[in-house]
Design an enzyme around this catalytic site. Structure first.
Site, mmCIF file in Angstrom:
data_model
loop_
_atom_site.group_PDB
_atom_site.id
_atom_site.type_symbol
_atom_site.label_atom_id
_atom_site.label_comp_id
_atom_site.label_asym_id
_atom_site.label_seq_id
_atom_site.Cartn_x
_atom_site.Cartn_y
_atom_site.Cartn_z
ATOM 1 C CG LEU A 1 -1.858 -1.154 1.425
ATOM 2 C CD1 LEU A 1 -2.814 -0.853 2.571
ATOM 3 C CD2 LEU A 1 -2.635 -1.410 0.156
ATOM 4 C CD GLU B 1 -1.760 4.070 -2.951
ATOM 5 O OE1 GLU B 1 -1.098 4.560 -2.022
ATOM 6 O OE2 GLU B 1 -2.709 3.293 -2.757
ATOM 7 C CD GLN C 1 -7.455 -1.943 -3.640
ATOM 8 O OE1 GLN C 1 -7.485 -1.419 -2.531
ATOM 9 N NE2 GLN C 1 -7.014 -3.173 -3.851
ATOM 10 C CG PHE C 2 -11.173 2.605 -4.591
ATOM 11 C CD1 PHE C 2 -12.522 2.705 -4.954
ATOM 12 C CD2 PHE C 2 -10.726 1.429 -3.982
ATOM 13 C CE1 PHE C 2 -13.393 1.654 -4.698
ATOM 14 C CE2 PHE C 2 -11.595 0.376 -3.737
ATOM 15 C CZ PHE C 2 -12.943 0.484 -4.100
ATOM 16 C CG ASP D 1 -11.542 7.784 -3.883
ATOM 17 O OD1 ASP D 1 -11.622 7.084 -4.926
ATOM 18 O OD2 ASP D 1 -12.516 8.310 -3.333
ATOM 19 C CG PHE D 2 -6.737 4.490 -2.629
ATOM 20 C CD1 PHE D 2 -7.644 5.193 -1.835
ATOM 21 C CD2 PHE D 2 -6.878 3.109 -2.742
ATOM 22 C CE1 PHE D 2 -8.688 4.524 -1.199
ATOM 23 C CE2 PHE D 2 -7.904 2.448 -2.103
ATOM 24 C CZ PHE D 2 -8.825 3.147 -1.329
ATOM 25 C CB ILE D 3 -4.389 8.762 -7.642
ATOM 26 C CG1 ILE D 3 -3.378 8.511 -8.774
ATOM 27 C CG2 ILE D 3 -4.887 10.198 -7.643
ATOM 28 C CD1 ILE D 3 -3.987 8.594 -10.159
ATOM 29 C CG HIS E 1 -13.690 3.506 -0.996
ATOM 30 N ND1 HIS E 1 -13.700 3.903 0.325
ATOM 31 C CD2 HIS E 1 -12.751 2.538 -1.087
ATOM 32 C CE1 HIS E 1 -12.824 3.196 1.007
ATOM 33 N NE2 HIS E 1 -12.223 2.351 0.171
#
Lengths: 403, 329
Positions: free
Chosen positions: B58, B60, B82-83, B85-87, B131
């Site tokens: 985990l 990024e 993965q989403f 939002d996580f970028i 998400h």
């Protein structure tokens, strides 16, 4: 508000009318849609209803005068509330307490106004709060183009009239007959057809002995039961529409750089009147039985002679049949009812000696003549068409259903 | 021709391209053993092995950084975030490294990298703040980056192949609500759809709606409804957000004179503003109404409460209302 009433357009290709009889006098009141005046045109006699309610303040055209469509004929002091005022100004007024703001236009509307020269203030807006939309401008431009084309055509017609100068020298005793509107219309249409259409002509002879016997046998009964005089015309129409169905190219018209084949088969029948002729139309004649055709012919001819045809009765013809035989003619070269592609005349039935097999017999013979637009049609297809029509007519006998 | 939904199309296309080009590797959180949380990389590990299908920690920033290096060294990495939002931890790697490597090295290096990520609100999914985000507005101002957002399986395959063969970094956005909801025929043979080309998904003459992703489907549904009121709507599917297909956008707006841009991303700084500006610059004299926008309000998306979510996330009803308003103008 004084409303100017103009002569409305009363049907396809009608450009003028004769004011028949005024049904109202100056000072009288007329309701909206109440008949105002009788008008005679090339094709019909009709009453013009008043488009507004109010008091008549002026009748501008005398009875018997011939005037163009669009000419002002009457003035009416209208007491109806004005509904189609300029909505852009109304809005601006409403917002600014009387001080008129100039209406604002979208970039697209202003561009179209520049390109076309049409002032958007003269266009009725259909947008939000009466805004003039791009679509409104486009419509106004289309209308302007149509008007310009109409004006150009009128101009051309006027010039042509000027060219046709009178050449007759009058001597004592010569009678001058002023043209009726119908006469003028016929003249214009015939000249147009002869000028535009390269006519070709052909004829066949048809042995209608069996048909003559058949008609003679049933006509009393038909008259009694249906109230119509059974002539040969419905039989000829029947045979002709079968021919048109087999060879649809005859049911067509030349259209500048293409040929339009018409779906509906609408047969015009020339009806002779005292002072001219008119060609009412049997719509979808291919859907009718012989009796149906006889009734349609009877109805249209009766109404033609009593002047009660409606504009739609004389519109939309795709092929014309002319019963010249009624005058005793045995051969004629009809002028095509432009823009149709062909016209057929049926000639008088004569009893004469004919070679049958190796002998000579006395038969009832009829000639069918066809004039054709040689741009659309050639001799071969007319030949095939006439052979089919001839075979059908020669086969009509007691076994032919008339219902 | 097979009928597939969008997530199946992603997996299928990746597999085909990996068979064709051994330089392609897939790296991301849970992409290998479980085949991705949405199953977009399902079955790749068993066919291509752990050297080409790699589960990442985990982190990024690290995994995009690794991919940038791998791309510069000659591989063709596909990163799954993965989403969307996580970028954000990877912003530095994407903007400062991937997107400007070619420029910085004077054309000496380039970065053939694809970053796939699911974005947008999954309605009623309860995904809340972390998400459901749409991040495209944030990347549209980054020179050197290409951004695509297909809305149909057909376009997904064509654009994914184009992205995999592109010599420069491509952000590949997949609207998660369309993953299983949108199916369609996908040709078996390989084909590409040029990045930067939009598509008219419905022809009309009264107004133009410009949309992408889930919003495209909402716009098409609203257009059908408006057709019953005799309002004839043209719907343009952007497909590529960067570069924009200015030519097609302007051709459509010149025809209709009215434009509405729709996206689920927030209103301010969203791509709708950019498109509106392009329309103003390129076809001002054809405009018959102000350009309208339908977008999410400027609040963090999306609220956990289902009712609040429905209230703020623009959908078919909001579109329909705006379209009617524009038609009436």
């Amino acid at each position: 508000m004084i409303t100017e009433i103009t002569l409305p357009k009363l049907g396809e290709s009608i450009v003028e009318g004769i004011i028949g009889r005024w049904l109202k006098k100056v000072g009288e009141r007329v309701e909206r849609d109440e008949p105002l005046v009788e008008v005679d045109t090339d094709k019909i006699n009709t009453e013009i209803p008043s488009p507004v309610g109010g008091y008549i303040t002026g009748l501008l055209v005398e009875e018997g005068q011939t005037i163009a469509v669009g000419t002002p004929i009457a003035l009416i002091e209208s007491d109806e509330r004005e509904e189609q005022s300029d909505p852009a100004l109304v809005t601006a007024n409403g917002k600014s307490n009387g001080a008129v703001e100039p209406p604002r236009y979208s970039p697209a509307v202003r561009r179209l106004a520049d390109e076309s020269g049409i002032d958007p203030a003269t266009v009725v807006g259909s947008g939000l709060e009466g805004r003039v939309t791009r679509r409104d401008m486009e419509r106004a431009m289309e209308q302007a183009v149509e008007q310009a084309v109409e004006q150009a055509m009128e101009q051309k017609a006027m010039e042509q009239k000027a060219v046709e100068q009178k050449v007759a020298r009058l001597f004592s005793g010569d009678e001058v007959i002023p043209l009726t509107s119908m006469r003028r219309h016929i003249a214009a249409r015939m000249c147009e057809s002869k000028r535009l259409v390269p006519h070709a002509w052909t004829m066949v002879e048809v042995d209608v002995t069996k048909l003559v016997a058949y008609r003679r046998a049933i006509k009393e009964e038909v008259l009694k039961r249906e109230g119509v005089n059974l002539t040969y015309l419905p039989f000829v129409i029947k045979a002709a529409v079968e021919g048109l169905r087999a060879y649809p190219i005859l049911n067509s018209q030349w259209d500048n750089d293409r040929i339009v084949v018409k779906k509906h088969i609408n047969i015009g029948i020339a009806v002779d009147l005292n002072d001219g002729l008119i060609v009412p139309v049997i719509k979808d004649a291919d859907q009718m039985s012989i009796i149906g055709l006889a009734q349609a012919v009877h109805d249209l001819a009766t109404r033609a002679r009593t002047g009660t045809l409606r504009p739609e009765d004389v519109e939309g013809g795709t092929f014309t049949i002319n019963n010249t035989g009624a005058f005793g003619s045995i051969m004629s070269a009809p002028i095509i009812n432009y823009p149709q592609a062909a016209i057929m005349s049926m000639e008088t039935i004569t009893r004469r000696p004919v070679v049958v097999g190796d002998g000579i017999a006395i038969r009832d013979m009829m000639n069918l003549c066809v004039s054709l637009d040689h741009r659309v049609l050639d001799g071969a297809v007319i030949g095939r068409f006439l052979r089919l029509v001839k075979n059908r007519l020669e086969s009509f006998d007691a076994s032919t259903p008339i219902y | 021709m097979a009928v597939r939904n969008i997530v199946e199309t992603v997996a299928h296309t990746l597999r085909e391209e990996m068979r064709r080009d051994s330089r392609i590797i897939v790296i991301g959180e849970d992409v290998a053993k479980i085949g991705g949380v949405f199953q977009a990389t399902k079955g790749l590990l068993s066919e291509f092995g752990p050297e080409r299908v790699i589960d990442a920690p985990l982190a990024e920033s690290s995994l995009v950084g690794i991919a940038v290096g791998a791309a510069a060294a000659g591989l063709r990495p596909v990163v799954e975030i993965q989403f969307a939002d996580f970028i954000y931890p990877a912003m530095d790697q994407i903007i400062n490294e991937a997107a400007r490597l070619r420029y910085r090295s004077n054309n000496g290096y380039h970065c053939p990298l694809v970053i796939r990520t699911p974005y947008g609100v999954a309605p009623g999914g309860g995904g809340g703040l972390y998400h459901n985000q749409s991040v495209e507005g944030m990347f549209c101002g980054v020179p050197g980056l290409k951004i695509v957002a297909p809305a149909t399986p057909y376009d997904t395959k064509g654009l994914l192949i184009a992205a995999l063969r592109d010599p420069d970094p491509v952000l590949f956005l997949e609207h998660k609500a369309t993953y299983r909801a949108v199916s369609g025929e996908v040709p078996d043979e390989e084909y590409t759809i040029a990045i930067g080309k939009a598509d008219v998904k419905r022809e009309g003459r009264d107004l133009t709606v410009i949309a992408y992703g889930l919003m495209l489907h909402q716009a098409l549904a609203a257009a059908e409804k408006l057709a019953k009121s005799h309002i004839d709507v043209e719907v343009v599917d952007l497909r590529s957000l960067k570069p924009l297909d200015k030519e097609l956008i302007c051709r459509s707006v010149r025809k209709t004179g009215k434009a509405l841009v729709a996206h689920e991303d927030c209103l301010s700084g969203g791509i709708g503003g950019e498109i509106a500006a392009v329309i103003m610059e390129e076809c001002f004299f054809h405009l018959d109404a102000p350009v309208m926008r339908v977008a999410a309000p400027d609040i963090p998306l999306a609220p956990y409460s289902r009712h609040l979510e429905e209230h703020v996330v623009p959908g078919r009803a909001a579109l329909e209302k705006a379209m009617r308003e524009l038609a009436r103008f």
